[in-house]
Motif scaffolding. Structure first.
Motif, short mmCIF file in Angstrom:
data_model
loop_
_atom_site.label_atom_id
_atom_site.label_comp_id
_atom_site.label_asym_id
_atom_site.label_seq_id
_atom_site.Cartn_x
_atom_site.Cartn_y
_atom_site.Cartn_z
N LEU A 28 43.75 34.72 28.24
CA LEU A 28 42.61 34.48 29.12
C LEU A 28 42.83 35.15 30.48
O LEU A 28 43.90 35.01 31.06
CB LEU A 28 42.41 32.98 29.33
CG LEU A 28 42.00 32.18 28.11
CD1 LEU A 28 41.96 30.70 28.44
CD2 LEU A 28 40.66 32.63 27.60
N PRO A 29 41.85 35.88 30.96
CA PRO A 29 42.04 36.50 32.29
C PRO A 29 41.94 35.44 33.39
O PRO A 29 41.24 34.45 33.25
CB PRO A 29 40.88 37.48 32.38
CG PRO A 29 39.85 36.95 31.46
CD PRO A 29 40.59 36.25 30.36
N LYS A 30 42.67 35.67 34.47
CA LYS A 30 42.63 34.75 35.59
C LYS A 30 41.27 34.89 36.30
O LYS A 30 40.73 35.99 36.39
CB LYS A 30 43.74 35.07 36.58
CG LYS A 30 45.10 34.65 36.12
CD LYS A 30 46.09 34.83 37.25
CE LYS A 30 47.40 34.19 36.92
NZ LYS A 30 48.33 34.31 38.04
N PRO A 31 40.76 33.79 36.81
CA PRO A 31 39.50 33.89 37.54
C PRO A 31 39.68 34.59 38.88
O PRO A 31 40.73 34.47 39.51
CB PRO A 31 39.09 32.43 37.73
CG PRO A 31 40.33 31.65 37.61
CD PRO A 31 41.22 32.42 36.68
N GLN A 32 38.68 35.31 39.29
CA GLN A 32 38.72 36.03 40.58
C GLN A 32 38.44 35.02 41.69
O GLN A 32 37.35 34.48 41.77
CB GLN A 32 37.66 37.13 40.60
CG GLN A 32 37.52 37.84 41.92
CD GLN A 32 38.71 38.72 42.23
OE1 GLN A 32 39.29 39.31 41.33
NE2 GLN A 32 39.05 38.81 43.49
N MET A 33 39.41 34.74 42.52
CA MET A 33 39.24 33.76 43.58
C MET A 33 39.22 34.42 44.96
O MET A 33 38.56 33.93 45.86
CB MET A 33 40.35 32.72 43.52
CG MET A 33 40.37 31.94 42.22
SD MET A 33 38.82 31.10 41.87
CE MET A 33 38.99 29.68 42.89
N ARG A 34 39.93 35.50 45.14
CA ARG A 34 39.96 36.15 46.45
C ARG A 34 38.72 37.01 46.63
O ARG A 34 38.29 37.71 45.72
CB ARG A 34 41.21 37.02 46.57
CG ARG A 34 42.44 36.20 46.67
CD ARG A 34 43.61 37.05 47.02
NE ARG A 34 44.78 36.16 47.01
CZ ARG A 34 45.91 36.46 47.56
NH1 ARG A 34 46.07 37.61 48.15
NH2 ARG A 34 46.91 35.60 47.53
N ARG B 73 29.88 38.00 46.41
CA ARG B 73 28.61 37.34 46.08
C ARG B 73 27.63 37.45 47.25
O ARG B 73 26.44 37.59 47.05
CB ARG B 73 28.86 35.87 45.75
CG ARG B 73 29.81 35.65 44.59
CD ARG B 73 29.20 35.93 43.29
NE ARG B 73 28.35 34.81 42.92
CZ ARG B 73 27.64 34.76 41.83
NH1 ARG B 73 27.67 35.77 41.00
NH2 ARG B 73 26.90 33.74 41.55
N MET B 74 28.17 37.39 48.48
CA MET B 74 27.32 37.46 49.66
C MET B 74 26.64 38.83 49.76
O MET B 74 25.46 38.91 50.10
CB MET B 74 28.15 37.20 50.92
CG MET B 74 27.31 37.07 52.17
SD MET B 74 26.26 35.63 52.17
CE MET B 74 27.46 34.35 52.40
N LEU C 260 22.68 39.01 49.88
CA LEU C 260 22.03 39.59 51.07
C LEU C 260 21.14 40.77 50.68
O LEU C 260 20.03 40.92 51.20
CB LEU C 260 23.07 40.03 52.10
CG LEU C 260 23.68 38.92 52.92
CD1 LEU C 260 24.77 39.47 53.83
CD2 LEU C 260 22.64 38.20 53.74
N LEU C 261 21.62 41.60 49.79
CA LEU C 261 20.81 42.73 49.33
C LEU C 261 19.55 42.22 48.61
O LEU C 261 18.45 42.71 48.86
CB LEU C 261 21.62 43.62 48.40
CG LEU C 261 20.87 44.84 47.82
CD1 LEU C 261 20.47 45.78 48.94
CD2 LEU C 261 21.72 45.53 46.79
N GLY C 262 19.73 41.23 47.77
CA GLY C 262 18.58 40.65 47.07
C GLY C 262 17.58 40.03 48.03
O GLY C 262 16.37 40.20 47.89
N ALA C 263 18.05 39.28 49.02
CA ALA C 263 17.17 38.64 50.00
C ALA C 263 16.43 39.69 50.82
O ALA C 263 15.24 39.54 51.11
CB ALA C 263 17.97 37.74 50.91
#
Length: 77
Positions: free
Chosen positions: A6-12, A18-19, A23-26
């Protein structure tokens, strides 16, 4: 063994990535809605006002309201 598959989740920098997306979508949604309002509401309204005031006669309108008894200071004749 199963933990290595299982790959480790991206936390950093997860929030930063996501922002950028949000922001681009908004920004795109706000620009689109502003353009739709301008061309769908504001421009037709400006054209309608311009068309109305091309033939508008305020004195004729005043005389019509005066004859109807709208004004107390100008009695109908």
């Amino acid at each position: 063994m199963s933990a290595a598959l299982l790959p480790k989740p991206q936390m950093r920098r997860l929030l930063a990535r996501r922002m950028k997306f949000h922001l681009l979508g908004a920004f795109l949604v706000s620009v689109t809605s502003a353009a739709l309002y301008k061309f769908g509401v504001a421009e037709p309204r400006k054209r309608a006002y311009a068309e109305f005031y091309k033939t508008y006669d305020p004195m004729k309108d005043f005389e019509t309201m005066k004859a109807a008894g709208v004004f107390e200071c100008a009695p109908p004749k």
